[in-house]
Design a protein around this motif. Structure first.
Motif, PDB file in Angstrom:
ATOM      1  N   SER A   1       0.823  -1.216   0.000  1.00 31.41           N
ATOM      2  CA  SER A   1       0.000   0.000   0.000  1.00 31.41           C
ATOM      3  C   SER A   1       0.856   1.265   0.000  1.00 31.41           C
ATOM      4  O   SER A   1       0.849   2.041   0.950  1.00 31.41           O
ATOM      5  CB  SER A   1      -0.942   0.017   1.202  1.00 31.41           C
ATOM      6  N   PRO A   2       1.646   1.490  -1.059  1.00 28.19           N
ATOM      7  CA  PRO A   2       2.548   2.646  -1.066  1.00 28.19           C
ATOM      8  C   PRO A   2       1.817   3.969  -0.900  1.00 28.19           C
ATOM      9  O   PRO A   2       0.715   4.155  -1.419  1.00 28.19           O
ATOM     10  CB  PRO A   2       3.234   2.553  -2.432  1.00 28.19           C
ATOM     11  N   SER A   3       2.415   4.879  -0.119  1.00 31.15           N
ATOM     12  CA  SER A   3       1.852   6.212   0.099  1.00 31.15           C
ATOM     13  C   SER A   3       2.993   7.203   0.167  1.00 31.15           C
ATOM     14  O   SER A   3       4.146   6.845   0.312  1.00 31.15           O
ATOM     15  CB  SER A   3       1.031   6.240   1.384  1.00 31.15           C
ATOM     16  N   GLY A   4       2.684   8.451   0.124  1.00 30.11           N
ATOM     17  CA  GLY A   4       3.719   9.491   0.126  1.00 30.11           C
ATOM     18  C   GLY A   4       3.669  10.125  -1.244  1.00 30.11           C
ATOM     19  O   GLY A   4       2.609  10.561  -1.651  1.00 30.11           O
TER      20      GLY A   4
ATOM     21  N   GLY B   1       5.822   5.599   1.978  1.00 35.42           N
ATOM     22  CA  GLY B   1       5.214   4.792   3.018  1.00 35.42           C
ATOM     23  C   GLY B   1       4.871   3.427   2.450  1.00 35.42           C
ATOM     24  O   GLY B   1       4.421   3.312   1.313  1.00 35.42           O
ATOM     25  N   SER B   2       5.099   2.397   3.240  1.00 32.78           N
ATOM     26  CA  SER B   2       4.777   1.034   2.836  1.00 32.78           C
ATOM     27  C   SER B   2       4.228   0.319   4.062  1.00 32.78           C
ATOM     28  O   SER B   2       4.992  -0.152   4.907  1.00 32.78           O
ATOM     29  CB  SER B   2       6.020   0.327   2.295  1.00 32.78           C
ATOM     30  N   GLY B   3       2.899   0.283   4.192  1.00 39.48           N
ATOM     31  CA  GLY B   3       2.293  -0.274   5.400  1.00 39.48           C
ATOM     32  C   GLY B   3       2.657   0.589   6.589  1.00 39.48           C
ATOM     33  O   GLY B   3       2.433   1.794   6.585  1.00 39.48           O
ATOM     34  N   ALA B   4       3.272   0.010   7.620  1.00 39.46           N
ATOM     35  CA  ALA B   4       3.664   0.740   8.823  1.00 39.46           C
ATOM     36  C   ALA B   4       5.127   1.187   8.774  1.00 39.46           C
ATOM     37  O   ALA B   4       5.689   1.560   9.790  1.00 39.46           O
ATOM     38  CB  ALA B   4       3.428  -0.126  10.055  1.00 39.46           C
ATOM     39  N   SER B   5       5.735   1.163   7.592  1.00 42.30           N
ATOM     40  CA  SER B   5       7.148   1.523   7.455  1.00 42.30           C
ATOM     41  C   SER B   5       7.341   2.647   6.450  1.00 42.30           C
ATOM     42  O   SER B   5       6.504   2.873   5.585  1.00 42.30           O
ATOM     43  CB  SER B   5       7.962   0.316   6.985  1.00 42.30           C
ATOM     44  N   VAL B   6       8.483   3.330   6.574  1.00 40.41           N
ATOM     45  CA  VAL B   6       8.948   4.264   5.554  1.00 40.41           C
ATOM     46  C   VAL B   6      10.166   3.622   4.914  1.00 40.41           C
ATOM     47  O   VAL B   6      11.074   3.169   5.617  1.00 40.41           O
ATOM     48  CB  VAL B   6       9.320   5.634   6.158  1.00 40.41           C
ATOM     49  N   VAL B   7      10.160   3.547   3.596  1.00 40.54           N
ATOM     50  CA  VAL B   7      11.287   2.963   2.883  1.00 40.54           C
ATOM     51  C   VAL B   7      11.894   4.007   1.957  1.00 40.54           C
ATOM     52  O   VAL B   7      11.232   4.958   1.556  1.00 40.54           O
ATOM     53  CB  VAL B   7      10.879   1.709   2.074  1.00 40.54           C
ATOM     54  N   LYS B   8      13.181   3.835   1.658  1.00 43.99           N
ATOM     55  CA  LYS B   8      13.813   4.691   0.662  1.00 43.99           C
ATOM     56  C   LYS B   8      14.254   3.823  -0.495  1.00 43.99           C
ATOM     57  O   LYS B   8      14.694   2.679  -0.318  1.00 43.99           O
ATOM     58  CB  LYS B   8      14.973   5.489   1.249  1.00 43.99           C
ATOM     59  N   ILE B   9      14.110   4.380  -1.690  1.00 38.42           N
ATOM     60  CA  ILE B   9      14.453   3.664  -2.916  1.00 38.42           C
ATOM     61  C   ILE B   9      15.342   4.588  -3.742  1.00 38.42           C
ATOM     62  O   ILE B   9      14.984   5.754  -3.952  1.00 38.42           O
ATOM     63  CB  ILE B   9      13.194   3.308  -3.726  1.00 38.42           C
ATOM     64  N   PRO B  10      16.480   4.129  -4.200  1.00 35.08           N
ATOM     65  CA  PRO B  10      17.313   4.978  -5.052  1.00 35.08           C
ATOM     66  C   PRO B  10      16.560   5.358  -6.330  1.00 35.08           C
ATOM     67  O   PRO B  10      15.950   4.498  -6.977  1.00 35.08           O
ATOM     68  CB  PRO B  10      18.517   4.101  -5.385  1.00 35.08           C
ATOM     69  N   ILE B  11      16.577   6.633  -6.670  1.00 34.20           N
ATOM     70  CA  ILE B  11      15.892   7.078  -7.876  1.00 34.20           C
ATOM     71  C   ILE B  11      16.494   6.406  -9.106  1.00 34.20           C
ATOM     72  O   ILE B  11      15.793   6.106 -10.062  1.00 34.20           O
ATOM     73  CB  ILE B  11      15.948   8.608  -7.991  1.00 34.20           C
ATOM     74  N   ALA B  12      17.783   6.133  -9.071  1.00 35.81           N
ATOM     75  CA  ALA B  12      18.452   5.479 -10.191  1.00 35.81           C
ATOM     76  C   ALA B  12      18.104   3.995 -10.291  1.00 35.81           C
ATOM     77  O   ALA B  12      18.470   3.336 -11.251  1.00 35.81           O
ATOM     78  CB  ALA B  12      19.961   5.645 -10.058  1.00 35.81           C
ATOM     79  N   GLY B  13      17.386   3.469  -9.291  1.00 34.74           N
ATOM     80  CA  GLY B  13      17.022   2.056  -9.267  1.00 34.74           C
ATOM     81  C   GLY B  13      17.789   1.313  -8.193  1.00 34.74           C
ATOM     82  O   GLY B  13      18.875   1.727  -7.809  1.00 34.74           O
ATOM     83  N   GLY B  14      17.189   0.270  -7.684  1.00 32.14           N
ATOM     84  CA  GLY B  14      17.817  -0.525  -6.637  1.00 32.14           C
ATOM     85  C   GLY B  14      16.785  -0.964  -5.615  1.00 32.14           C
ATOM     86  O   GLY B  14      15.597  -0.686  -5.745  1.00 32.14           O
TER      87      GLY B  14
END
Length: 75
Positions: A15-18, A29-42
């Motif tokens: 359930s991505p949010s943000g 946001g991903s459920g009850a967590s905050v995740v970071k994703i490299p814009i370049a991919g990864g």
């Protein structure tokens, strides 16, 4: 952001949010967590987790990332 081809950054979020862009990462946001994703991919990396509710939005002031949770409304 106009035109071009869409590029999925992650297909494993719950359930991505943000989202918020901060440096070379996008914070989501991903459920009850905050995740970071490299814009370049990864891979997505969990940077915060809170069992009190789901992350409803993410923001950045260019120095820090902030988020709000949505809960059940009762204690």
């Amino acid at each position: 952001l106009l035109g071009g081809t869409e590029t999925p950054l992650s297909s494993t979020l719950s359930s991505p949010s943000g989202p918020a862009i901060f440096g070379s990462f996008i914070y989501v946001g991903s459920g009850a967590s905050v995740v970071k994703i490299p814009i370049a991919g990864g891979a997505a990396t969990t940077v915060a987790s809170d069992a009190t509710g789901s992350v409803s939005s993410v923001a950045s002031d260019g120095v820090h990332a902030y988020w709000t949770n949505s809960g059940s409304g009762s204690e």
